[in-house]
Structure formats: C-alpha cells, structure tokens
Design a protein around this motif. Structure first.
Motif, PDB file in Angstrom:
ATOM      1  N   SER A  53       3.215   7.158  -8.033  1.00  0.00           N
ATOM      2  CA  SER A  53       3.591   7.085  -6.626  1.00  0.00           C
ATOM      3  C   SER A  53       2.460   6.661  -5.690  1.00  0.00           C
ATOM      4  O   SER A  53       2.636   6.647  -4.483  1.00  0.00           O
ATOM      5  N   THR A  54       1.289   6.319  -6.263  1.00  0.00           N
ATOM      6  CA  THR A  54       0.199   5.822  -5.410  1.00  0.00           C
ATOM      7  C   THR A  54      -0.325   4.501  -5.971  1.00  0.00           C
ATOM      8  O   THR A  54      -0.262   4.275  -7.184  1.00  0.00           O
ATOM      9  N   SER A  76       2.564  11.660 -10.096  1.00  0.00           N
ATOM     10  CA  SER A  76       1.514  11.272  -9.139  1.00  0.00           C
ATOM     11  C   SER A  76       0.873   9.938  -9.505  1.00  0.00           C
ATOM     12  O   SER A  76       0.523   9.145  -8.641  1.00  0.00           O
ATOM     13  N   THR A 123      -2.377   1.500  -7.580  1.00  0.00           N
ATOM     14  CA  THR A 123      -3.373   1.537  -8.650  1.00  0.00           C
ATOM     15  C   THR A 123      -4.676   0.892  -8.161  1.00  0.00           C
ATOM     16  O   THR A 123      -4.641  -0.081  -7.408  1.00  0.00           O
ATOM     17  N   GLU A 182       0.782  -1.241   0.000  1.00  0.00           N
ATOM     18  CA  GLU A 182       0.000   0.000   0.000  1.00  0.00           C
ATOM     19  C   GLU A 182       0.812   1.288   0.000  1.00  0.00           C
ATOM     20  O   GLU A 182       0.311   2.346  -0.352  1.00  0.00           O
ATOM     21  N   THR A 183       2.074   1.198   0.433  1.00  0.00           N
ATOM     22  CA  THR A 183       2.922   2.400   0.413  1.00  0.00           C
ATOM     23  C   THR A 183       4.292   2.024  -0.164  1.00  0.00           C
ATOM     24  O   THR A 183       4.648   0.837  -0.180  1.00  0.00           O
ATOM     25  N   TRP A 186       3.058  -0.241  -9.645  1.00  0.00           N
ATOM     26  CA  TRP A 186       3.103   1.160  -9.231  1.00  0.00           C
ATOM     27  C   TRP A 186       4.295   1.334  -8.288  1.00  0.00           C
ATOM     28  O   TRP A 186       4.863   0.365  -7.782  1.00  0.00           O
ATOM     29  N   GLY A 187       4.671   2.562  -8.037  1.00  0.00           N
ATOM     30  CA  GLY A 187       5.751   2.877  -7.092  1.00  0.00           C
ATOM     31  C   GLY A 187       7.052   2.179  -7.435  1.00  0.00           C
ATOM     32  O   GLY A 187       7.501   2.176  -8.581  1.00  0.00           O
ATOM     33  N   GLU A 204      10.817   6.067   1.441  1.00  0.00           N
ATOM     34  CA  GLU A 204      10.413   6.627   0.146  1.00  0.00           C
ATOM     35  C   GLU A 204      11.194   7.920  -0.148  1.00  0.00           C
ATOM     36  O   GLU A 204      11.734   8.094  -1.237  1.00  0.00           O
TER      37      GLU A 204
END
Ligand code: CTP
Ligand code: MG
Length: 565
Positions: free
Chosen positions: A506-507, A503, A509, A175-176, A520-521, A429
């Motif tokens: 960095s979050t 953006s 999907t 999630e992060t 992602w990320g 991050e």
C-alpha cells in the motif's frame, strides 16, 4: 484532574469531528454549486450538464462534420487550406483506424453541402459502385507534389487505451493510491475527440436510416454517454422515431381531423423487428464502411449489430428501447454528483477486466452495466451515503419529470441542484478497499442488490447474482451470471481487500531516479492474482450448507408471502 482531562479530550474530539464535517460539506457543496452553475449556463459553456443538453449540442456539432479518409502522408496545413475553401473549420483532428482519418467540423452546415458538391463518385475499373452518397469521404492527391518529402505536421489522437502493462507502469509512478485511481480514470475515460467521433458515426447512420424515416434521429446511449465509457467500448445506438410517432399531438375537440393511413402490426415488438429488419438491410447494402451486419431480431431487445470500420466501433443499433435511455440518464446523473463515483467505477471495471471477471464476449460473466450498479449500490450503503437512492431521486422529481415507459415508472429528478448530498469524506483508497470488503462478504445467496432502495432486499428468485433492474423492477440485470463466475468475483474481492491491507503493497516502492518503480498499490491489484491462494481462501470462507438451506427456505417463505398478498 484525570476526569477533567478526559472531558477536554472528548470536547476536542467533537470539535475535530465538526471541523472535518464542515470541510467535507464545503467540498461537496462546492461540487454541487459547480453543477448548479453549469446547469444555469454560468460556467463550462462548452459542455452543458444535463444529458439532454449534451445530446442536443453534440448532435448539432456532428451534423456540421464530415469523416475523411486521408493519404497517410497528408500535410495538416495543406489539408486545412484545401477544405477551408468551403467555409470556416471549427475543429479537426486525425486518428488511425485501417488508415488515416480526419474528423472535420465546419462552422456551418452549408460548408458540408459545398464540400459534398465537389466530391465525385469514384470510377474504379472492374468494380461497380452502389451510388449511395454520404459524409464519409476519401481525399486523394492528384499529384505527389508537396506530399512525400514534407513534414506531415499531423498528430493522431489515440482512440483506444494503452495496453495494461503500460497502465501498470504509469500507476506505479504515482505517489498515493488516490492519485493512482485518478490517473487510471484519466487514461481510460473517453476523450473529447472520441466522443465527437461517436456522435458523428450516429449522425452518419441517421443519414442511412433517413432513407426510410426522414424525421428520425440516432442517439448514442450506454457507456458512450453515461460517463463510464472506456476508450474502445462499443457504440450503443438508439433509433428515435418520436418525431414521427407524433406523441404529444392533441386531437381537436371538434371539426375535421386528418390522419395518416398506416400499416398495422400485431405488437410493438413486431413493429420494432420490422423497422430494424429494413434498416439492417439498408446498412448492409448501402452503408459505407459498415461490415459484418447481423440482424439479431429475436433477442429480448432486438438489435442490428455491425462494425463501423472507419471509426473502429462495434455498433449495436436498437429502437423502442426507451428504458435503456432512461438508465443511461440515471447513470450519467450519478456520475456527475461526485467525482469519486466515476473514478471508483472506472477502477472496478478495469480491475474486473484485468482478471477476466468481465469479457468482451457475451456469456455467464458479470457485465460492465451490472458492475456499475454494484458500485452505485455500495456507495449508497456508506455511512453517510455518498449518493442518494433512486427512490429519493424520484421523490425530488417535478411533474415535468414524470416518465412512465411501458408501465414502468422511470421518473426521477432532472434538476441536479435539488439534490442535497451528505458529507461523506472517505478517500478513493478507503472506498476501493471497502468496496472489496463489502462484496467479499455480501450475502449473495439470500439478498438482491437494489439501487432503488439503497438497501439489500430478499431475493425474489433463485439466481446466483440478483441485481434488480432499476426501472424494469421485475427483471434481474445479472440473470446471465452463473455460480462459478460469482464465486470468482467474490474470491477476487477477498484477495484484493487482503492485498490492500498489506503494508508492503500500500505504499510506493523505493526506486532510483529514472527507473520504473516496481508495481505497488492499485497496480498490484491489476497483476494476475495467485489463483491457488484465492482458492484456499475461498474454501475457508465458503458459506456452510446449513446457511444456504436457511436462505432457500427464507426465499420460499417470501415468495409465499408475496403470493398471499
Ligand atoms: N441495459 C439495461 N439492462 C441490461 C443491459 C443494458 O438497461 N440488462 C442498458 C444500460 O443503460 C446500458 C446500456 O443498455 O448502459 C448498454 O448496455 P451495454 O452495452 O451492455 O453496457 P454499457 O453500459 O454500454 O457498458 P459497456 O462499456 O460494456 O458497453
Ligand atoms: Mg455498451
């Protein structure tokens, strides 16, 4: 009143900063406290903290262990029952490498002796055996009774990392970005079992080398033990003959004095070469499971390279390589100071491998060791620094820590509790993004990376990438790297920093439950990057020729200054 409100806001900000600092200090203090407790043996009794203590414990475990090639349908319970006749088994596990193998650790070394007593030399028609006995055994089943139809109840522990595609999927489910980095570290780092296997292979090799040098030990170094090893990394081994050399034995002031008569050689290097030559020969002729033995004796650091088939490890055996043992210890210390250090190193190493910045084949590529030093250097330059400089660690050293090897000062503190850390509160991050940003614009043409000072220094010599060896300070760790490889690294850093700012990337999907989310990320950073885009970016950011000439002049000026000093 507007002025009063402004003062209030300022005051609130101060309180907020203080709070942040105190939270961070507490977090770091907790970490330092944990380390201190472990050092004192209050906590984590199983895994001691200093590398010396880890070595001693693991070596002792390895000497009570055997490696057994098993029938592919061996039943776990039968297996343990059979071997337990020789004594209590403390730990065992299975893994697959050209067949099924088991590492079995007995509670006592006597059990190993008893087991070996029962083992027989195989008699195979047409083949003759070199009668060299070792703790590498095969367990044969005399009858098929109870084997094929039974549930094996055996689980194999993986000894290599999952393919990159699986890792990308796994990361995309997090999630992060911080969670992604932690997850990557967890999937790549050496497991408990793999570490045991590494020490066992060293111990098996020691049995071979002991034919010549009974008092020797073989210790793993490099990424197998420095905390930055990835599953599947090579096994660097150090043949330690200190037990023989008698260093530390004092001559009596008077009376009789007995000495060994020994052969002389022209230099330390010649001694190293002859030792590795005979050990290499011995490993090749008698070492069970050791194949593809190469004696690379003319290298700067002579070595014997071979594959140990039962473990699947690529092994490099060296001797008289004490400085490398020290740099292993130093890297281990840095990795233990703050968990973010190891996570960032793992992430950068994985990212570099995914883009071919590093390679398993030797060449003009950046090595993992160089990359690790680059990450450490970056962390020293943060404000406040996340880790101390090597000079600071040397200043904290006690007299007992003093170590000078071949004229190189390798002294640094061994007591972790003396190290006070700053309260850096950056997230993983943020650190990853800033790492890319830092090296995307680092003045490589003029400056050298130096973890001793924690500050870039003028380059002492012309080389595209200059990273000062932490202990052999006249050497460049990245001497092999050419300009094209450095350019690629810089371009990839630019691209990755840019990607992390987008953006959409960095979050996490959005995805339906049960579906695999799109990368992602961090996962995006591991996918092949658009080379064309990188190249156009690179052109724009290339240093103007005038800058390059200026830096050349500067380095010449420095050289002149050094010569006149
Ligand atoms: N080493 C060194 N100077 C170099 C290269 C290596 O001091 N120029 C030492 C370091 O302690 C390094 C060890 O030798 O950790 C082993 O080198 P290598 O196998 O190249 O690096 P690892 O750190 O083991 O990384 P990898 O996982 O790629 O094997
Ligand atoms: Mg290595």
């Amino acid at each position: 009143q507007p002025r009063g409100r402004a003062r209030l806001v300022k005051c609130l900000r101060k309180v907020e900063t203080c709070l942040h600092r105190s939270i961070a200090t507490n977090a770091v203090a907790t970490q330092a406290e944990a380390t201190r407790k472990d050092d004192a043996g209050e906590k984590g009794k199983d895994v001691p903290k200093s590398l010396h203590a880890v070595h001693a414990k693991r070596q002792e475990q390895a000497e009570r262990s055997v490696l057994i090639n098993c029938h592919s349908r061996i039943n776990d319970k039968n297996f343990i029952k059979h071997l337990s006749r020789h004594g209590e088994i403390q730990k065992h596990f299975f893994y697959e490498s050209y067949g099924i193998y088991a590492v079995v650790e007995f509670a006592s070394q006597d059990s190993v002796a008893s087991l070996l007593n029962e083992a027989a030399i195989p008699s195979i028609s047409h083949d003759s055996m070199v009668p060299f006995k070792s703790r590498l055994l095969s367990l044969r089943s005399l009858s098929s009774e109870g084997l094929p139809n039974q549930q094996s109840g055996r689980q194999c522990k993986p000894q290599t990392t999952a393919p990159i595609n699986e890792l990308i999927q796994r990361l995309s489910r997090e999630e992060t970005i911080d969670q992604q980095i932690t997850s990557l570290t967890e999937s790549y780092q050496l497991t408990e079992e793999n570490t045991r296997l590494r020490f066992l292979v060293c111990s098996l090799l020691k049995d071979i080398a002991a034919a010549y040098f009974p008092e020797c030990t073989i210790k793993p170094f490099g990424s197998s033990v420095n905390g930055f090893g990835k599953l599947g990394c090579d096994l660097d081994m150090f043949l330690d003959l200190d037990g023989i050399s008698g260093s530390g034995v004092k001559m009596p002031k008077s009376g009789l004095w007995l000495e060994y008569q020994m052969k002389r050689a022209s230099s330390e290097r010649a001694v190293t070469q002859s030792i590795l030559s005979v050990i290499g020969e011995c490993v090749e002729q008698f070492g069970p499971g050791c194949v593809g033995v190469q004696r690379i004796l003319n290298a700067r650091c002579p070595l014997v390279r071979f594959a140990h088939q039962p473990s699947g490890f690529q092994c490099d055996l060296t001797t008289n390589n004490r400085v490398a043992m020290k740099s292993t210890e130093l890297l281990y210390l840095y990795g233990e100071l703050d968990p973010r250090v190891r996570s960032l190193v793992f992430t950068v190493r994985c990212w570099a491998r995914a883009h071919g910045v590093t390679s398993s084949i030797p060449g003009a590529w950046i090595t993992n060791f160089s990359l690790t030093i680059m990450v450490l250097f970056f962390l020293q330059t943060r404000s406040p620094p996340l880790i101390p400089t090597l000079d600071h660690l040397r200043n904290l050293a006690s007299p007992a820590d003093k170590s000078v090897i071949e004229g190189n000062d390798c002294t640094f503190v061994s007591n972790f509790s003396k190290i006070q850390l700053h309260s850096n509160i950056e997230t993983l991050e943020q650190l990853l993004y800033r790492f890319f940003e830092f090296y995307a614009s680092f003045p490589f043409s003029r400056m050298s990376i130096n973890i001793r000072k924690g500050k870039e220094q003028n380059k002492p010599e012309v080389a595209p990438l200059h990273i000062q060896n932490p202990f052999e300070t006249s050497l460049n760790v990245s001497k092999n790297v050419n300009a094209a490889q450095l350019d690629r690294f810089v371009a990839l850093c630019q691209e990755s920093a840019w990607l992390l700012q987008q953006s959409g990337i960095s979050t996490p999907t959005a995805h339906k439950e049960g579906d695999t989310p799109a990368p992602w990320g961090l996962a995006t950073l591991l996918l092949p990057l658009d080379v064309a885009k990188i190249k156009s970016r690179k052109k724009r950011r290339r240093e103007p020729a005038s800058d390059r000439i200026k830096s050349l002049l500067e380095s010449l000026k420095n050289k002149n200054q050094q010569n006149t000093n």
